[in-house]
Motif scaffolding. Structure first.
Motif, mmCIF file in Angstrom:
data_model
loop_
_atom_site.group_PDB
_atom_site.id
_atom_site.type_symbol
_atom_site.label_atom_id
_atom_site.label_comp_id
_atom_site.label_asym_id
_atom_site.label_seq_id
_atom_site.Cartn_x
_atom_site.Cartn_y
_atom_site.Cartn_z
ATOM 1 N N ILE A 177 5.927 -14.485 2.781
ATOM 2 C CA ILE A 177 7.151 -14.872 2.081
ATOM 3 C C ILE A 177 6.809 -15.444 0.711
ATOM 4 N N LYS A 178 5.756 -16.219 0.661
ATOM 5 C CA LYS A 178 5.314 -16.793 -0.616
ATOM 6 C C LYS A 178 4.922 -15.695 -1.598
ATOM 7 N N ILE A 179 4.200 -14.664 -1.103
ATOM 8 C CA ILE A 179 3.771 -13.542 -1.956
ATOM 9 C C ILE A 179 4.979 -12.745 -2.444
ATOM 10 N N PHE A 180 5.909 -12.437 -1.528
ATOM 11 C CA PHE A 180 7.093 -11.651 -1.897
ATOM 12 C C PHE A 180 7.984 -12.413 -2.875
ATOM 13 N N THR A 181 8.076 -13.719 -2.702
ATOM 14 C CA THR A 181 8.891 -14.521 -3.628
ATOM 15 C C THR A 181 8.294 -14.478 -5.027
ATOM 16 N N ALA A 182 6.963 -14.613 -5.104
ATOM 17 C CA ALA A 182 6.299 -14.568 -6.413
ATOM 18 C C ALA A 182 6.454 -13.195 -7.057
ATOM 19 N N LEU A 183 6.328 -12.122 -6.234
ATOM 20 C CA LEU A 183 6.458 -10.764 -6.774
ATOM 21 C C LEU A 183 7.894 -10.509 -7.249
ATOM 22 N N THR A 184 8.872 -10.986 -6.500
ATOM 23 C CA THR A 184 10.280 -10.835 -6.916
ATOM 24 C C THR A 184 10.535 -11.552 -8.232
ATOM 25 N N ASP A 185 9.932 -12.756 -8.380
ATOM 26 C CA ASP A 185 10.074 -13.492 -9.643
ATOM 27 C C ASP A 185 9.505 -12.697 -10.809
ATOM 28 N N GLU A 186 8.392 -11.952 -10.549
ATOM 29 C CA GLU A 186 7.789 -11.151 -11.614
ATOM 30 C C GLU A 186 8.668 -9.950 -11.983
ATOM 31 N N ASP B 86 0.845 -1.197 0.000
ATOM 32 C CA ASP B 86 0.000 0.000 0.000
ATOM 33 C C ASP B 86 0.882 1.249 0.000
ATOM 34 N N PRO B 87 0.290 2.470 -0.164
ATOM 35 C CA PRO B 87 1.096 3.705 -0.229
ATOM 36 C C PRO B 87 1.944 3.977 1.008
ATOM 37 N N LYS B 88 1.586 3.358 2.148
ATOM 38 C CA LYS B 88 2.365 3.564 3.364
ATOM 39 C C LYS B 88 3.523 2.576 3.492
ATOM 40 N N GLY B 89 3.657 1.690 2.504
ATOM 41 C CA GLY B 89 4.761 0.744 2.531
ATOM 42 C C GLY B 89 4.463 -0.537 3.280
ATOM 43 N N LYS B 90 3.183 -0.814 3.567
ATOM 44 C CA LYS B 90 2.795 -2.030 4.272
ATOM 45 C C LYS B 90 2.100 -2.987 3.306
ATOM 46 N N ILE B 91 2.243 -4.309 3.587
ATOM 47 C CA ILE B 91 1.616 -5.293 2.723
ATOM 48 C C ILE B 91 0.101 -5.206 2.867
ATOM 49 N N ARG B 92 -0.588 -5.321 1.757
ATOM 50 C CA ARG B 92 -2.049 -5.230 1.769
ATOM 51 C C ARG B 92 -2.632 -6.521 2.375
ATOM 52 N N HIS B 93 -3.738 -6.381 3.119
ATOM 53 C CA HIS B 93 -4.369 -7.568 3.728
ATOM 54 C C HIS B 93 -4.926 -8.517 2.674
ATOM 55 N N ASN B 94 -5.267 -7.940 1.521
ATOM 56 C CA ASN B 94 -5.852 -8.761 0.451
ATOM 57 C C ASN B 94 -4.853 -9.047 -0.665
ATOM 58 N N ALA B 95 -3.544 -9.068 -0.302
ATOM 59 C CA ALA B 95 -2.527 -9.358 -1.315
ATOM 60 C C ALA B 95 -2.747 -10.736 -1.938
ATOM 61 N N SER B 96 -3.349 -11.646 -1.160
ATOM 62 C CA SER B 96 -3.777 -12.953 -1.688
ATOM 63 C C SER B 96 -5.008 -13.392 -0.907
ATOM 64 N N ARG B 97 -5.756 -14.317 -1.472
ATOM 65 C CA ARG B 97 -6.966 -14.776 -0.791
ATOM 66 C C ARG B 97 -6.599 -15.465 0.521
ATOM 67 N N GLU B 98 -5.525 -16.256 0.513
ATOM 68 C CA GLU B 98 -5.097 -16.962 1.723
ATOM 69 C C GLU B 98 -4.691 -15.974 2.815
ATOM 70 N N LEU B 99 -3.970 -14.899 2.423
ATOM 71 C CA LEU B 99 -3.538 -13.907 3.413
ATOM 72 C C LEU B 99 -4.741 -13.206 4.024
ATOM 73 N N LEU B 100 -5.746 -12.927 3.212
ATOM 74 C CA LEU B 100 -6.956 -12.273 3.721
ATOM 75 C C LEU B 100 -7.655 -13.160 4.741
#
Length: 787
Positions: A249-258, A141-155
């Motif tokens: 970690i799973k989300i960040f790894t996928a985003l880094t791969d992109e 998000d604009p404040k530099g924090k991971i969004r709660h809905n970054a993935s369905r599992e995270l939500l």
């Protein structure tokens, strides 16, 4: 090539780089400043100077660049390049913020295509890949924090944590109220121990509630207990938090791969940010020292106008002092300047200013000198300043100087600038002087450019007799025994050794003894130099006064020429209108006479009709007859003449209005014309004795006063230009009888304000000067009240 390697320290260039680094927003920019060096490629020098000048123009005259964040995305890109690695939440935010800055800057220059060509070249052909930001925005998000809905599992995990925390809180609140009702709890409220929410219980009641004791007070009377039911819920929360961490970690790894395919582009963006930070720091430093871009030529020459040493300028700026500007020229005709003059007179500072400004130009930095200055490109810069004696190398002071002279003579050429301080010192003057003269002759033979300082008379004589070498001196006020810090090219200067010794207080008998020990010829030469400097100073002062008077004369001539043009045009218009009016009268008269004759004929000369027609004709004649005006009586009044009164010249019928009374003179306004006459040549008349047309004309002319604004804005102007403009306004205000002036000079460091007030104090017509009210500008505005 810079020789010796420590020349940058000797000239103060290292300090300049440190000052520029303070303006950098990033470590990358500071690292780039550390790499600044002297360039010898003309095209590179011009490119870097133009970049700094364009950025300075943006900072001073254009909208602000959208520069908010500078992060080292190079290291982040290199980390993302590794398979299996991933960026953290903070690192993704840094990439996101940096790219926002990059795209904002590119859009800024795209709106100004062609305005800043050298800055545009920094990102030429660099694409705006917004897909990178879109991918990051989906996760961060604009404040530099991971969004709660970054993935369905995270939500789902985040929602589960929130519900479990709510349930645990509700449960412990319920148990706490129940225990408090039974007086089992100690004073206080729920508290955290070992990351767990606990109830403060009295030690004797700890068995009353099932749970786990995490801690106890220092006295042992209070224990901190986590209820059993809440313990189970907290364990569940802990498990969910582990699940959340694994999902992030799973989300960040996928985003880094992109982002991995965009690594080369991220590195290009990093390069742009670094260069922008670097150029911005150079531009901000240029503003600090009031620097300009000189004209750069691909020749070995240097011509400085109103140049100032940047470090000296900044120090004086803090103390609200001004630096005496330097004007000098090194070219094909004057290759080497030999500077002489008194100790502490500014010789070394003058030479260091020349060397430092040349280094700054060839390093792509703007310099504190007039934009009319001309700077060339030298292939080599040789410097001999200070004492480089070395115990390790078994070098004395003079040996160190000779070692440098050897290198200079062997390697210097026509594209070399040589700077030598206290040339020839360090050994017996009887031998040091001739050696220095021989070295100077060898350097001149090689067409070397440069500047040397000396006290040796033989070098002064050699310079005056040698083509390509020019004497120069630092001016000295031998009346007040104070240095003026002004370089005067064309003649050598005296060292003022005896005069300075006398001022310091050396006993007179010692001075007389010293005078007797020098040769008569040397005495004569030194006395001649002192007399020359005194005469030169008088000539300079006289020239300045004449220039000032000439400026006033030119202003008055221009105003008179403008007035003459206006009067000539008015005269032509009046003649044209009078001719047209006369023509109309004649045509109307002819038509009336013809009609009258025709009517008389048609009435067969009937007496009544003829009389009526004659009366009509007489009426028209009277209507077009100009009555001779009766001369108006001039009323003499014995009252004292003061501004605003109407007076008449005794030897003519000319009248005018008094604008100002100055001793035995009065300033008269006669229409658009202003003139000064003696009081005894005028006599006061009443206002009614002055023709209405002239009063009206005077009102129009005093409309000149109405249209004249006693307010001037000199912000951003050079000191000499500001003072010239203020002098012009001051003269017109005095002529028109204004009581006060308003000068907008801005706050800044207060130097311009100080110079303006010092300048106005010399006028006896100035009564006092005050600052504007703090709410309306404070000391950024000066009110000048006239007597």
């Amino acid at each position: 090539m810079l020789y010796p390697p420590n020349s940058a320290d000797k000239l103060g260039f290292t300090e300049i780089k440190e000052l520029i680094k303070t303006h950098c927003l990033s470590v990358m920019g500071q690292q780039m400043v550390d790499k600044i060096g002297v360039m010898t490629n003309y095209d590179q020098v011009v490119k870097f100077l133009n970049q700094a000048n364009e950025f300075k123009n943006i900072l001073q005259n254009d909208d602000a660049l959208p520069i908010n964040h500078f992060y080292d995305i190079k290291s982040l890109a290199n980390k993302a390049r590794i398979e299996g690695a991933f960026l953290s939440e903070e690192e993704f935010f840094q990439v996101q913020a940096s790219l926002t800055t990059v795209f904002g800057v590119i859009a800024y220059f795209n709106e100004r295509v062609g305005v800043y060509p050298n800055l545009e070249a920094l990102f030429e052909h660099l694409p705006i890949e917004k897909a990178i930001i879109r991918k990051i925005d989906q996760v961060i998000d604009p404040k530099g924090k991971i969004r709660h809905n970054a993935s369905r599992e995270l939500l789902e995990i985040t929602s589960g944590i929130a519900k479990a925390e709510q349930e645990a809180r509700r449960k412990i609140d319920q148990i706490f109220k129940n225990a408090a009702a039974n007086n089992w709890t100690a004073d206080g409220s729920l508290t955290i121990r070992d990351g767990r929410l606990c109830i403060p219980m009295l030690a004797e009641n700890k068995r009353k509630v099932k749970g786990f004791v995490h801690d106890e007070s220092a006295s042992g009377q209070t224990v901190y207990l986590e209820p059993e039911e809440v313990f189970t819920l907290n364990n569940r929360i802990r498990d969910l938090e582990f699940d959340r961490r694994r999902e992030i970690i799973k989300i960040f790894t996928a985003l880094t791969d992109e982002l991995r395919p965009y690594v080369p582009l991220l590195l290009s963006y990093h390069g742009l940010l670094t260069k922008l930070d670097f150029v911005r720091a150079k531009a901000l430093f240029a503003i600090d020292i009031e620097a300009e871009m000189p004209k750069v030529v691909n020749e070995a020459k240097l011509k400085l106008f109103n140049a100032r040493h940047p470090l000296l300028y900044l120090n004086f700026k803090k103390e609200q002092k001004t630096v005496v500007p330097l004007n000098m020229s090194i070219d094909d005709g004057t290759r080497i300047i030999v500077v002489s003059g008194p100790n502490a007179g500014g010789k070394s500072v003058c030479m260091k200013t020349v060397g430092l400004l040349q280094m700054m130009v060839q390093a792509g930095l703007l310099i504190p000198a007039s934009a009319d200055s001309v700077a060339g490109v030298f292939k080599q810069l040789f410097v001999d300043i200070g004492d480089d004696q070395s115990i390790e190398s078994d070098l004395s002071t003079y040996s160190a100087h000779l070692s440098k002279m050897k290198n200079f003579v062997e390697n210097a050429n026509g594209k070399t600038m040589v700077l030598i301080d206290e040339f020839g010192t360090g050994t017996d003057p009887q031998f040091g002087g001739p050696i220095a003269e021989a070295v100077l002759e060898a350097l001149n033979h090689k067409k070397v450019r440069g500047m040397v300082t000396t006290h040796y008379s033989n070098l002064k004589i050699f310079a005056s007799n040698t083509e390509g070498i020019e004497n120069a001196s630092m001016l000295f006020n031998n009346t007040e025994m104070q240095p003026l810090y002004m370089l005067e090219v064309g003649k050598p200067g005296s060292s003022y050794a005896f005069e300075i010794a006398q001022k310091i207080g050396l006993p007179q008998n010692v001075l007389n003894l010293a005078r007797n020990k020098i040769s008569a010829g040397q005495k004569k030469v030194d006395s001649l130099l002192v007399d020359l400097e005194r005469e030169k100073k008088e000539i300079i002062d006289t020239k300045q006064k004449l220039n000032k008077q000439q400026q006033r004369v030119n202003t008055l001539l221009a105003e008179n020429e403008e007035l003459k043009t206006f009067l000539d045009e008015n005269r032509k218009n009046l003649i044209r209108e009078a001719k047209q009016e006369a023509k109309d009268i004649i045509l109307n008269a002819n038509r009336l006479v013809e009609n009258t004759i025709a009517e008389i004929k048609s009435s067969n000369a009937d007496k009544e009709v003829t009389k009526a027609l004659r009366d009509t004709l007489n009426v028209e004649v009277k209507k077009n007859t100009i009555k001779a005006e009766q001369p108006k009586t001039v009323v003499k009044v014995d009252e004292e003449i003061k501004p605003g009164d109407w007076v008449k010249l005794i030897d003519s019928d000319t009248t005018g209005q008094v604008m100002e009374v100055i001793k035995d003179n009065v300033v008269l306004a006669m229409g658009e014309l202003r003139t000064v006459v003696k009081k005894k040549r005028v006599e006061k008349v009443s206002r009614s004795a002055v023709p209405k047309e002239q009063r009206r004309s005077s009102n129009v002319s005093t409309g000149d006063i109405a249209s004249f604004s006693p307010e001037i804005d000199v912000r951003g102007m050079r000191t000499e230009d500001a003072l010239h403009a203020i002098e012009k306004l001051f003269d017109r205000a005095l002529m028109m009888g204004y009581g006060n002036l308003k000068i907008l000079h801005g706050k800044g460091d207060g130097i311009l304000r100080k110079m303006i007030r010092q300048y106005l104090k010399k006028y006896e017509q100035v009564d006092r000067m005050e600052d504007e009210h703090p709410d309306r500008g404070g000391d950024g505005i000066t009110y000048v009240y006239l007597k």
